[in-house]
Scaffold this motif. Structure first.
Motif, PDB file in Angstrom:
ATOM      1  N   LYS A   7      43.433  38.594  41.529  1.00 61.78           N
ATOM      2  CA  LYS A   7      44.059  38.660  40.203  1.00 61.78           C
ATOM      3  C   LYS A   7      43.458  39.806  39.398  1.00 61.78           C
ATOM      4  CE  LYS A   7      43.322  34.880  37.726  1.00 61.78           C
ATOM      5  NZ  LYS A   7      42.065  34.966  37.276  1.00 61.78           N
ATOM      6  N   ASP A   8      42.153  39.863  39.373  1.00 67.22           N
ATOM      7  CA  ASP A   8      41.492  40.873  38.544  1.00 67.22           C
ATOM      8  C   ASP A   8      40.062  41.135  39.037  1.00 67.22           C
ATOM      9  OD1 ASP A   8      40.115  38.601  37.798  1.00 67.22           O
ATOM     10  OD2 ASP A   8      41.097  38.424  35.856  1.00 67.22           O
ATOM     11  N   GLN A   9      39.418  42.039  38.337  1.00 68.93           N
ATOM     12  CA  GLN A   9      38.064  42.461  38.684  1.00 68.93           C
ATOM     13  C   GLN A   9      37.087  41.284  38.686  1.00 68.93           C
ATOM     14  OE1 GLN A   9      37.174  45.934  36.484  1.00 68.93           O
ATOM     15  NE2 GLN A   9      35.056  46.084  37.184  1.00 68.93           N
ATOM     16  N   ASP A  10      37.335  40.351  37.782  1.00 69.67           N
ATOM     17  CA  ASP A  10      36.454  39.203  37.665  1.00 69.67           C
ATOM     18  C   ASP A  10      36.475  38.357  38.946  1.00 69.67           C
ATOM     19  OD1 ASP A  10      34.707  37.999  35.639  1.00 69.67           O
ATOM     20  OD2 ASP A  10      36.000  36.249  35.978  1.00 69.67           O
ATOM     21  N   GLU A  11      37.693  38.141  39.468  1.00 68.17           N
ATOM     22  CA  GLU A  11      37.821  37.354  40.698  1.00 68.17           C
ATOM     23  C   GLU A  11      37.178  38.099  41.882  1.00 68.17           C
ATOM     24  OE1 GLU A  11      41.878  36.227  41.584  1.00 68.17           O
ATOM     25  OE2 GLU A  11      41.282  35.269  43.467  1.00 68.17           O
ATOM     26  N   ALA A  12      37.349  39.408  41.916  1.00 66.53           N
ATOM     27  CA  ALA A  12      36.722  40.211  42.975  1.00 66.53           C
ATOM     28  C   ALA A  12      35.205  40.089  42.876  1.00 66.53           C
ATOM     29  CB  ALA A  12      37.135  41.675  42.835  1.00 66.53           C
ATOM     30  N   GLY A  13      34.710  40.126  41.651  1.00 64.45           N
ATOM     31  CA  GLY A  13      33.277  40.027  41.433  1.00 64.45           C
ATOM     32  C   GLY A  13      32.720  38.694  41.908  1.00 64.45           C
TER      33      GLY A  13
END
Ligand code: F6R
Length: 243
Positions: A7-13
């Protein structure tokens, strides 16, 4: 490469942080390959949170950064030494002496590359290397045309990269160093697991070239196709040019 669309950078993180936390639990003195730039920041934040919440002992974890500016005082707030201290070592609580950044001192830069590669080797190699990617497909500061077998060495920054990074130097491109020392593509490829992250449509072309284009020094990140364990984590926008 294995491609994960998030979804976004946060989920990747979160994915990255969980992967690192598991690695530290099984190998407390593991070797992390570290990147600067904006792409890994959420990962470092999540890792700091997991380490604190789960009381994980990180005192033996070792680290090697990808690159550094040449001829910039390591105390300068935008040196990659300072950035790694501020965004990785301090928040996660790593032992400062165990985290290495290439030495950009101009007096010793010719030998510094070989010494850095030797230090990585002596540490047993990098277990998990996090990577961002430039809009032109660079990894580390290996710009298009870099040898896919290169070791750590001095490189000239392209005009585009200096313009891109001027935002960290009062918006003044003349303040951005002209050279750097960077892990080579051959150095990066020796890491046992590569995790490349890219977000936003500005990265879509480079991601498509990396994952589905021909393997070529014109897109340095395409070397990942030759790596046995490479994970590419992208948002929808960065994945939009994949077939
Ligand atoms: C960082 C590095 C660069 C960046 C790349 C992407 O150490 O070597 O290759 O990963 O320029 O930068 P961001 O993540 O800021 O878009």
């Amino acid at each position: 490469a294995e491609v994960i669309i998030v979804k976004d950078q946060d989920e990747a993180g979160e994915i990255y942080a969980r992967c690192v936390a598991d690695l530290i639990k099984t190998k407390p003195d593991c070797v992390l390959g570290l990147a600067t730039g904006s792409s890994p920041l959420a990962g470092y934040r999540h890792l700091a949170k997991i380490v604190h919440d789960e009381h994980i002992n990180v005192s033996s974890v070792r680290g090697f950064a990808l690159d550094e500016y040449a001829g910039l005082d390591p105390e300068h707030p935008e040196s990659y030494r300072s950035v790694i201290t501020r965004t990785v070592v301090e928040p996660i609580g790593l032992t400062p002496d165990l985290v290495h950044v290439p030495n950009g001192n101009l007096d010793t830069i010719r030998e510094a590359g070989h010494e850095y590669d030797a230090a990585i080797e002596a540490a047993g190699g990098v277990d998990l290397q996090i990577l961002g990617i430039g809009t032109d497909g660079h990894i580390g500061f290996n710009e298009p045309g870099s040898s896919l077998a290169s070791g750590t060495r001095i490189k000239t920054l392209t005009e585009q990269t200096r313009i891109d990074n001027a935002r960290f130097f009062d918006g003044d491109v003349d303040k951005v160093p002209t050279h750097c020392i960077t892990q080579g593509i051959g150095t990066i490829m020796k890491a046992r697991h590569l995790v490349l992250m890219a977000f936003g449509d500005g990265k879509a072309e480079a991601v498509a070239e990396t994952v589905e284009g021909g393997v070529s020094s014109l897109c340095p990140a395409s070397a990942l196709q030759l790596h046995p364990h490479a994970t590419v984590i992208v948002d929808e926008a960065a994945a939009s040019r994949l077939r």
